[in-house]
Design an enzyme around this catalytic site. Structure first.
Site, PDB file in Angstrom:
ATOM      1  N   GLU A  85      -0.087  -0.630  -7.144  1.00  0.00           N
ATOM      2  CA  GLU A  85      -0.666   0.541  -7.799  1.00  0.00           C
ATOM      3  C   GLU A  85       0.277   1.734  -7.844  1.00  0.00           C
ATOM      4  O   GLU A  85       0.152   2.577  -8.710  1.00  0.00           O
ATOM      5  CB  GLU A  85      -2.024   0.912  -7.187  1.00  0.00           C
ATOM      6  CG  GLU A  85      -1.987   1.347  -5.749  1.00  0.00           C
ATOM      7  CD  GLU A  85      -3.369   1.716  -5.210  1.00  0.00           C
ATOM      8  OE1 GLU A  85      -4.371   1.105  -5.629  1.00  0.00           O
ATOM      9  OE2 GLU A  85      -3.438   2.614  -4.361  1.00  0.00           O
ATOM     10  N   GLY A 136       2.253   4.833   1.214  1.00  0.00           N
ATOM     11  CA  GLY A 136       2.498   5.507   2.474  1.00  0.00           C
ATOM     12  C   GLY A 136       3.840   5.156   3.064  1.00  0.00           C
ATOM     13  O   GLY A 136       4.586   4.331   2.523  1.00  0.00           O
ATOM     14  N   SER A 137       4.120   5.779   4.195  1.00  0.00           N
ATOM     15  CA  SER A 137       5.444   5.606   4.796  1.00  0.00           C
ATOM     16  C   SER A 137       5.666   4.175   5.270  1.00  0.00           C
ATOM     17  O   SER A 137       6.750   3.624   5.095  1.00  0.00           O
ATOM     18  CB  SER A 137       5.613   6.572   5.977  1.00  0.00           C
ATOM     19  OG  SER A 137       5.682   7.900   5.504  1.00  0.00           O
ATOM     20  N   ASN A 186      -8.187   9.452   4.209  1.00  0.00           N
ATOM     21  CA  ASN A 186      -7.985   9.627   2.767  1.00  0.00           C
ATOM     22  C   ASN A 186      -9.038   8.927   1.927  1.00  0.00           C
ATOM     23  O   ASN A 186      -9.476   9.436   0.918  1.00  0.00           O
ATOM     24  CB  ASN A 186      -6.622   9.062   2.357  1.00  0.00           C
ATOM     25  CG  ASN A 186      -5.468   9.788   3.012  1.00  0.00           C
ATOM     26  OD1 ASN A 186      -5.449  11.013   3.066  1.00  0.00           O
ATOM     27  ND2 ASN A 186      -4.524   9.041   3.544  1.00  0.00           N
ATOM     28  N   GLY A 233       0.817  -1.204   0.000  1.00  0.00           N
ATOM     29  CA  GLY A 233       0.000   0.000   0.000  1.00  0.00           C
ATOM     30  C   GLY A 233       0.850   1.254   0.000  1.00  0.00           C
ATOM     31  O   GLY A 233       2.054   1.223   0.287  1.00  0.00           O
TER      32      GLY A 233
END
Lengths: 488, 488
Positions: free
Chosen positions: B285, B260-261, B375, B258
């Site tokens: 993605e 993000g950090s 989000n 996914g």
């Protein structure tokens, strides 16, 4: 084929009792069966009747009958079970913690078994209408059988003389390889054919062949209620509107209905709906009597499923005309009937029932009050997730109007707000597409039973005082099931 | 191509202000953009700066930057927004009810737009690196752009000179037809190629071409924390074990992380894990810097995504070596990168983060305390639902240990128990496959932070007194977020 050709070649024929003896005490057994048909019966009964105490993990294709889901529980021989519960005894045992039940989506189950995700598979126990040294022809369901036969170390086949061999005429058995060697599934039409009528296997696996003539339990659907009929009419109006505006439906409407009396009743509505010049095709997991009626009326261009879940009358009607039906009716393994790839490719409209829906569009379809399981999620998640349009259909209330099925928050989520497009009750149609949570609440309260609408509006108002994208007053979100739980 | 060939043929070139004038006040506008790159900037800024007050519905590909998600909200020109929120201003507006936000899965969005499920589409507003009379070449993301361009009545193209034309080298643009004419997607390898570098369109649609050199906002990932590193080590151990036992992974491990950090930090762990002779491929993605590092180290056989979500350093490094990278890196439309058909075919292992998980395996990844959206669900549902193995990775606690991320019941469900196979925290690995709810609770409490385990065990015990398959004490299921809500 004549009657004798149910058995070809040199086969390890034996009694059910002798076959049962071969199953280790703590085996993981995978079985045929889906929609309560085509599951093994003689060997499970022999296991239940034997003095030996077993501790079996039983992974069926889908729903099966009492020979597995009642007898093996009463005898204490089955301690772990998935993916679906077929009888009241099984439900009671799962709810009492007497068996460990793992509730699982259908579509990938055969892949999960083949890829060792539930450990090694000792025995595949499969009902067939005919068997040879390295092949078998399944009966009225395909389910997970091809993948299960591939995964298991040993294979026991029950040949059931009560099922006609001509069921083979509607089989299309294609079993995709496991990754990384999986290829595009070459099916380009819902009733196209890409496979075979039989399943091949390594002949060394075949350790027992048992003969039986025990019949499947058959379905009994309740007659549609007035509420069912109104839901069906609302659904019909929606489908007619959607076909009119959605270019993906302009030529062909592919539809799926969930298993059960409401699903069976809803499929009846298709006889009358106006979808212009579009053809109507069923692409689902079970063929129920309502689908047979539509085929007989010439309303359906075809039907694809993994199981024939018919009443006795429906079974008789189907078998008597199976050659004719085989032009337009196809049974497929669940990897195909419920497969993400095909549901998306064909643009299926999924119509599944629900126990309850919350005002933000989450669905509970498995656990009463969030705690007590009914049957399991079955294939509903497969269709709801990958369909072109996802519809939940349910009555707005239960228990003679005492309980609202539209609630502030469902205490168990099987299908999330991200997947549910439209909710239909006897009160109307809530179209949630493109809506924010506040707007979804307005839509869904409008299809709640009138006697609960004020309470639901009050809940949203209380939630709004706390701010946020999804108004929730968490101190009362679960108060309805909570009161029932504490009054028990 | 030389610099001039960013514009070919007779084009309606104009200023951003003039292009903005063409957009009706209440238009539905679909845009390029995914992973906060490749989205239109000049025309949104012109809309925000104009005196005209609009009420736009804006449907982006995925995450976009402040030119849309801050400026158009501050100016009051955007009233409806999906599928994802890219800025704090957008989150605040959704949570305050100032915009209507519809949180939507990524994979089918272009199909939903094309099939009219969100109404008619007035304008497609698309960033490109080059344009002709009937074609355009997108920049660092493909997202939903091919489907959106097809669906819209009019097309406005922003040609961004800050993006190199050579981004075309990594494009593989294949856009499946809508049902019923959709065919099997012929991609047989995660980094295979089946498409083109450009998008074709009806030349009558093209109403404006605007030139800009405004750069994308770039990502800044925080440095991995000690907790991140321990989660990564636990994940690495799980992946190593799973590769060893799962025959579908024996030759090739296809993995998704996914955005993000944490996702970026986790991908770093792949450098060291032991997966025997299997090759490692990324099928996700977004391509983040961690993926680039793995490519540089020769650890990855290839990477497929829909967007380059890189830091400034990562962007520079990628662009400087784009010809070399183009052998093993492919960008695809979201219909392919996130497509159910491909995720299942390739047997992807999905690894996504979460806000919290409940003891029965349901995941909340979008709404703090069930009310305040962060989000959006993004593509996590696409991968979690159709992956071969689905992993949720998260720290066991938040806010310096004050809040447990393993909870009795999540107040918002984005991914259900039916889809979550494995949960990894810094405390260990919970393997939920084949487990009943009671067993899942045992597994998940074992990976909760030690300071919350007693409370979670007590919850299960209280629930067991009521009976049922899923032990719940509904009067306290939501007590943790409820206390926070009432103390605000």
């Amino acid at each position: 084929m004549n009657e004798r050709s149910r058995f070809e070649g040199s086969l390890p024929e034996m009694s059910a009792e002798a076959a049962a003896e071969q199953i280790p005490d703590d085996a993981t057994v995978v079985t045929s069966g889906f929609g309560s048909v085509g599951y093994p019966k003689a060997v499970p009964l022999a296991i239940a009747d034997s003095d030996k105490q077993r501790s079996l993990t039983v992974i069926t294709g889908g729903s099966v009958g009492e020979e597995i889901d009642t007898k093996l529980i009463e005898s204490g021989d089955m301690t772990r079970r998935f993916p679906y519960l077929g009888t009241q005894t099984a439900r009671d045992a799962a709810n009492a913690g007497e068996i460990e039940f793992h509730d699982r989506n259908i579509s990938q189950l055969a892949d999960e078994v083949r890829s060792g995700q539930f450990g090694s598979i000792d025995v595949a126990l499969v009902e067939a209408v005919a068997v040879g040294e390295d092949w078998l022809i399944p009966g009225p369901c395909l389910g997970q059988t091809p993948g299960y036969v591939e995964a298991a170390d040993e294979l026991i086949v029950e040949v059931n003389r009560s099922q006609p061999i001509d069921l083979r005429l509607i089989h299309d058995i294609y079993c995709p390889s496991l990754p990384p060697h999986r290829e595009p599934i070459p099916l380009d039409s819902p009733i196209g054919r890409i496979g075979k009528e039989h399943i091949s296997f390594d002949p060394d696996k075949l350790t027992a062949v048992v003969e039986t003539d025990r019949r499947d339990s058959t379905y009994n659907f309740r007659d549609p209620t007035e509420t069912d009929r109104t839901i069906a009419a609302n659904l019909g109006a929606f489908l007619s509107d959607e076909t009119d505006r959605n270019p993906a439906l302009a030529e062909s409407v592919r539809i799926q209905f969930g298993v059960g009396s409401l699903g069976n009743a809803l499929s009846g509505t298709l006889a009358d709906i106006d979808i212009g010049d579009s053809e109507l095709v069923y692409y689902g997991e079970v063929i129920q009597d309502g689908i047979l009626d539509l085929l007989d009326e010439g309303r359906l261009a075809g039907a694809s499923a993994t199981s024939l879940a018919l009443t006795q009358e429906g079974q008789d009607r189907f078998i008597a005309n199976i050659e004719e039906y085989s032009d337009d009716v196809v049974l497929r393994p669940s990897l195909i009937s419920n497969g993400a790839e095909l549901i998306e490719r064909f643009g299926v409209i999924a119509v599944n029932s629900a126990l309850e829906v919350d005002i933000y569009g989450h669905i509970n379809s498995t656990h009463i009050d969030g705690t007590h399981v009914i049957n399991g999620v079955g294939g509903s998640g497969d269709f709801n997730r990958n369909a072109l349009v996802t519809v939940a259909a349910l009555p707005s209330s239960a228990r003679d109007g005492d309980i609202s099925r539209v609630v502030p928050m469902v205490p168990h989520v099987d299908h999330t707000e991200h997947d549910i497009d439209v909710v239909v009750t006897e009160q109307g149609v809530a179209d949630l597409r493109g809506r924010s949570p506040r707007e979804k609440a307005d839509e869904l309260i409008s299809v709640a039973h009138p006697s609960f609408r004020d309470k639901l509006c009050n809940y949203v108002e209380r939630g709004q005082q706390y701010g946020g994208h999804v108004p929730q007053a968490l101190e009362t979100s679960l108060s309805w099931p909570q009161r029932r739980q504490q009054s028990e």
